[in-house]
Write a protein that holds these residues in place. Structure first.
Motif, PDB file in Angstrom:
ATOM      1  N   GLU A  73       2.559   1.659  -3.511  1.00 35.39           N
ATOM      2  CA  GLU A  73       1.631   2.047  -4.570  1.00 35.39           C
ATOM      3  C   GLU A  73       1.050   3.449  -4.340  1.00 35.39           C
ATOM      4  O   GLU A  73       0.779   4.174  -5.294  1.00 35.39           O
ATOM      5  CB  GLU A  73       0.507   1.015  -4.695  1.00 35.39           C
ATOM      6  CG  GLU A  73       0.981  -0.348  -5.172  1.00 35.39           C
ATOM      7  CD  GLU A  73       1.732  -0.275  -6.485  1.00 35.39           C
ATOM      8  OE1 GLU A  73       1.260   0.421  -7.408  1.00 35.39           O
ATOM      9  OE2 GLU A  73       2.808  -0.902  -6.597  1.00 35.39           O
ATOM     10  N   CYS A  74       0.850   3.817  -3.072  1.00 34.30           N
ATOM     11  CA  CYS A  74       0.374   5.170  -2.785  1.00 34.30           C
ATOM     12  C   CYS A  74       1.397   6.207  -3.235  1.00 34.30           C
ATOM     13  O   CYS A  74       1.050   7.189  -3.907  1.00 34.30           O
ATOM     14  CB  CYS A  74       0.086   5.332  -1.294  1.00 34.30           C
ATOM     15  SG  CYS A  74      -1.513   4.682  -0.769  1.00 34.30           S
ATOM     16  N   VAL A  80      -5.673   0.280  -2.702  1.00 35.44           N
ATOM     17  CA  VAL A  80      -5.077   1.379  -3.467  1.00 35.44           C
ATOM     18  C   VAL A  80      -6.028   1.942  -4.520  1.00 35.44           C
ATOM     19  O   VAL A  80      -6.176   3.176  -4.622  1.00 35.44           O
ATOM     20  CB  VAL A  80      -3.726   0.960  -4.083  1.00 35.44           C
ATOM     21  CG1 VAL A  80      -3.160   2.077  -4.963  1.00 35.44           C
ATOM     22  CG2 VAL A  80      -2.724   0.616  -2.972  1.00 35.44           C
ATOM     23  N   VAL A 129       0.840  -1.198   0.000  1.00 39.93           N
ATOM     24  CA  VAL A 129       0.000   0.000   0.000  1.00 39.93           C
ATOM     25  C   VAL A 129       0.877   1.250   0.000  1.00 39.93           C
ATOM     26  O   VAL A 129       0.629   2.202  -0.762  1.00 39.93           O
ATOM     27  CB  VAL A 129      -0.949   0.008   1.219  1.00 39.93           C
ATOM     28  CG1 VAL A 129      -1.633   1.366   1.368  1.00 39.93           C
ATOM     29  CG2 VAL A 129      -1.993  -1.104   1.078  1.00 39.93           C
TER      30      VAL A 129
END
Length: 310
Positions: free
Chosen positions: A85-86, A298, A82
């Motif tokens: 990808e953030c 996400v 997370v």
């Protein structure tokens, strides 16, 4: 001679394959170090956060990660996929911790999470953050606190001498896993009849009560149950929610741990949010889906935090 050469070549190929696999694994799991580490957001030793700032020419949305641990253990944490990808999407990430029971009973932990959000807003200009785009993520206790933050009326105190507490506590969305939508032992007893889920020791510590006296407690304890339960604060103007659970609705409650993380909590919330016309997505039996939580979390965060809806 040929046999020895073949064996040696095969061994070399195995070693290269293992090294390549380790290298790929390392790349997949690698995340950058925090931009700011152990930032103090309040006076207590556990009022600290790590901050990852996404690279951007314009202010970025931010996700606040609240760890679980039954309100009595754990540390700053965020899912690596997370986080990775953030940051790739242009969303900054903050991981916090908070005061523990039994030294500090409720609502200390919830108030700490609220202050952390206010602190992020207070530093929005300095950190190039968009104060209108803040989400919360977390598991178990962190999930319950994330939901509580999202549903609670704004706790901003415009006249407070502390500039941090003048900031808003409101969220844009929440994405949580194995979360509790109420910490009221009476509600939990009714939700899981015939089980002892409600008498979880973490809840007894959270409220400093004897569960054997649940029906004979002072009035202020019942008010406290309701105050720190997300469902109590749900209204039509609240933000959307994504919930994931490891088990499914039919999973037998064979232990307090299974009960306190059971998707029936999410089912109740979804039913109420559906009636209010608020988006609420619940994914159950997550361990058997073959997906990572990042696969669900996400895109949900991107949808609600990024103005272009990518």
């Amino acid at each position: 001679m040929h046999l020895r050469f073949s064996i040696a070549l095969a061994s070399l190929l195995v070693l290269v394959s293992v090294a390549d696999a380790q290298d790929v694994s390392k790349k997949k799991s690698s995340v950058p170090p925090p931009t700011h580490t152990d930032v103090k957001y309040g006076p207590h030793d556990r009022h600290v956060m790590d901050v990852w700032l996404a690279e951007s020419d314009k202010p970025t949305p931010v996700v606040v990660s609240i760890h679980g641990g039954a309100f009595r253990h754990g540390d700053k944490s965020v899912s690596r996929p997370v986080l990775r990808e953030c940051l790739k999407s242009g969303i900054s990430v903050v991981a916090i911790t908070y005061r523990f029971t039994p030294d500090h009973i409720a609502p200390a932990q919830h108030r700490d999470a609220a202050r952390a959000v206010q602190f992020v807003r207070h530093n929005a200009d300095q950190w190039n953050l968009d104060p209108t785009k803040i989400a919360a993520v977390g598991g178990s206790a962190g999930a319950g606190m994330s939901l509580w933050l999202g549903f609670h009326d704004d706790m901003a105190d415009p006249k407070n001498a502390d500039p941090v507490l003048r900031q808003s506590t409101r969220l844009t969305c929440m994405a949580v896993n194995n979360g509790q939508t109420s910490y009221d032992p009476r509600f939990i007893r009714k939700l899981y009849p015939g089980t002892d889920t409600y008498s979880n020791s973490a809840l007894a510590q959270l409220f400093d009560i004897d569960m054997k006296q649940l029906d004979n407690l002072p009035t202020e304890k019942y008010k406290l149950f309701e105050e720190v339960s997300a469902l109590t604060h749900l209204t039509a103007d609240d933000p959307p929610v994504l919930m994931t659970y490891d088990s499914d609705y039919d999973t037998p409650i064979s232990s307090r741990s299974i009960g306190i993380h059971h998707p029936r909590f999410g089912k109740v919330l979804k039913e109420r949010m559906d009636k209010l016309g608020i988006e609420c997505v619940v994914h159950t039996d997550f361990k058997k889906t073959g997906n990572t939580r990042a696969d669900q979390v996400v895109p949900f965060l991107n949808k609600h935090l990024l103005s272009d809806g990518k």
